[in-house]
Design a protein around this motif. Structure first.
Motif, short mmCIF file in Angstrom:
data_model
loop_
_atom_site.label_atom_id
_atom_site.label_comp_id
_atom_site.label_asym_id
_atom_site.label_seq_id
_atom_site.Cartn_x
_atom_site.Cartn_y
_atom_site.Cartn_z
N LEU A 30 71.91 34.96 38.74
CA LEU A 30 71.34 33.89 39.55
C LEU A 30 70.62 34.39 40.79
O LEU A 30 69.76 33.72 41.32
N VAL A 31 70.97 35.57 41.24
CA VAL A 31 70.39 36.09 42.47
C VAL A 31 69.17 36.96 42.19
O VAL A 31 68.18 36.90 42.91
N ILE A 50 80.69 30.41 40.07
CA ILE A 50 81.64 30.61 41.15
C ILE A 50 81.26 31.92 41.82
O ILE A 50 80.76 32.83 41.17
N GLY A 51 81.44 31.99 43.11
CA GLY A 51 81.10 33.21 43.83
C GLY A 51 80.92 32.93 45.30
O GLY A 51 81.33 31.89 45.80
N VAL A 55 75.53 33.18 45.57
CA VAL A 55 75.53 32.65 44.21
C VAL A 55 75.66 31.13 44.21
O VAL A 55 74.85 30.43 43.61
N THR A 56 76.67 30.60 44.90
CA THR A 56 76.96 29.17 44.81
C THR A 56 75.91 28.30 45.46
O THR A 56 75.72 27.15 45.04
N LYS A 61 70.40 27.18 43.82
CA LYS A 61 69.09 26.61 44.18
C LYS A 61 68.00 27.21 43.29
O LYS A 61 67.09 26.50 42.84
N ARG A 62 68.08 28.51 43.03
CA ARG A 62 67.11 29.16 42.15
C ARG A 62 67.18 28.59 40.73
O ARG A 62 66.16 28.38 40.07
N LEU A 63 68.41 28.31 40.28
CA LEU A 63 68.59 27.72 38.95
C LEU A 63 68.03 26.29 38.92
O LEU A 63 67.40 25.89 37.95
N ILE A 64 68.23 25.54 39.98
CA ILE A 64 67.68 24.19 40.08
C ILE A 64 66.15 24.26 40.05
O ILE A 64 65.50 23.50 39.33
#
Length: 108
Positions: A30-31, A50-51, A55-56, A61-64
């Protein structure tokens, strides 16, 4: 009852599972990864991350953003979405702030 027909794609930082029928795995981070392949052609994203904050909040936000850019994602369920932050007796203010930042990024 109608038959529900869907494929599952799971994105993991390190894949330790073989693909099995309609379940496939994508290695991603994710990062640091380009998340467009992970959400390409996907109808819904269920985030179970989780992290730490990188990450969280930032990673999610990147995934969104990747989900929005894909143009096919109709539903995004963020990690810890079942947590009703409006009703919580705050014990961990950092968690509350991180979660609120994620929700605000979705509905912003």
């Amino acid at each position: 009852m109608s038959h529900i027909n869907f494929d599952i794609i799971i994105t993991l930082k390190k894949n330790i599972f073989p693909s099995n029928g309609r379940i496939s795995f994508v290695v991603g981070d994710l990062v640091n990864s380009d998340l467009s392949e992970a959400v390409k052609g996907v109808d819904a994203v269920v985030s179970c991350i989780i992290g730490d904050r990188s990450v969280t909040v930032e990673g999610q936000k990147r995934l969104i953003d990747a989900s929005k850019a894909a143009g096919t994602v109709k539903q995004f369920i963020p990690s810890a979405f079942s947590f009703d932050y409006r009703q919580a007796k705050v014990r961990n203010i950092l968690f509350l702030l991180n979660f609120t930042a994620t929700v605000n990024h979705i509905f912003g």
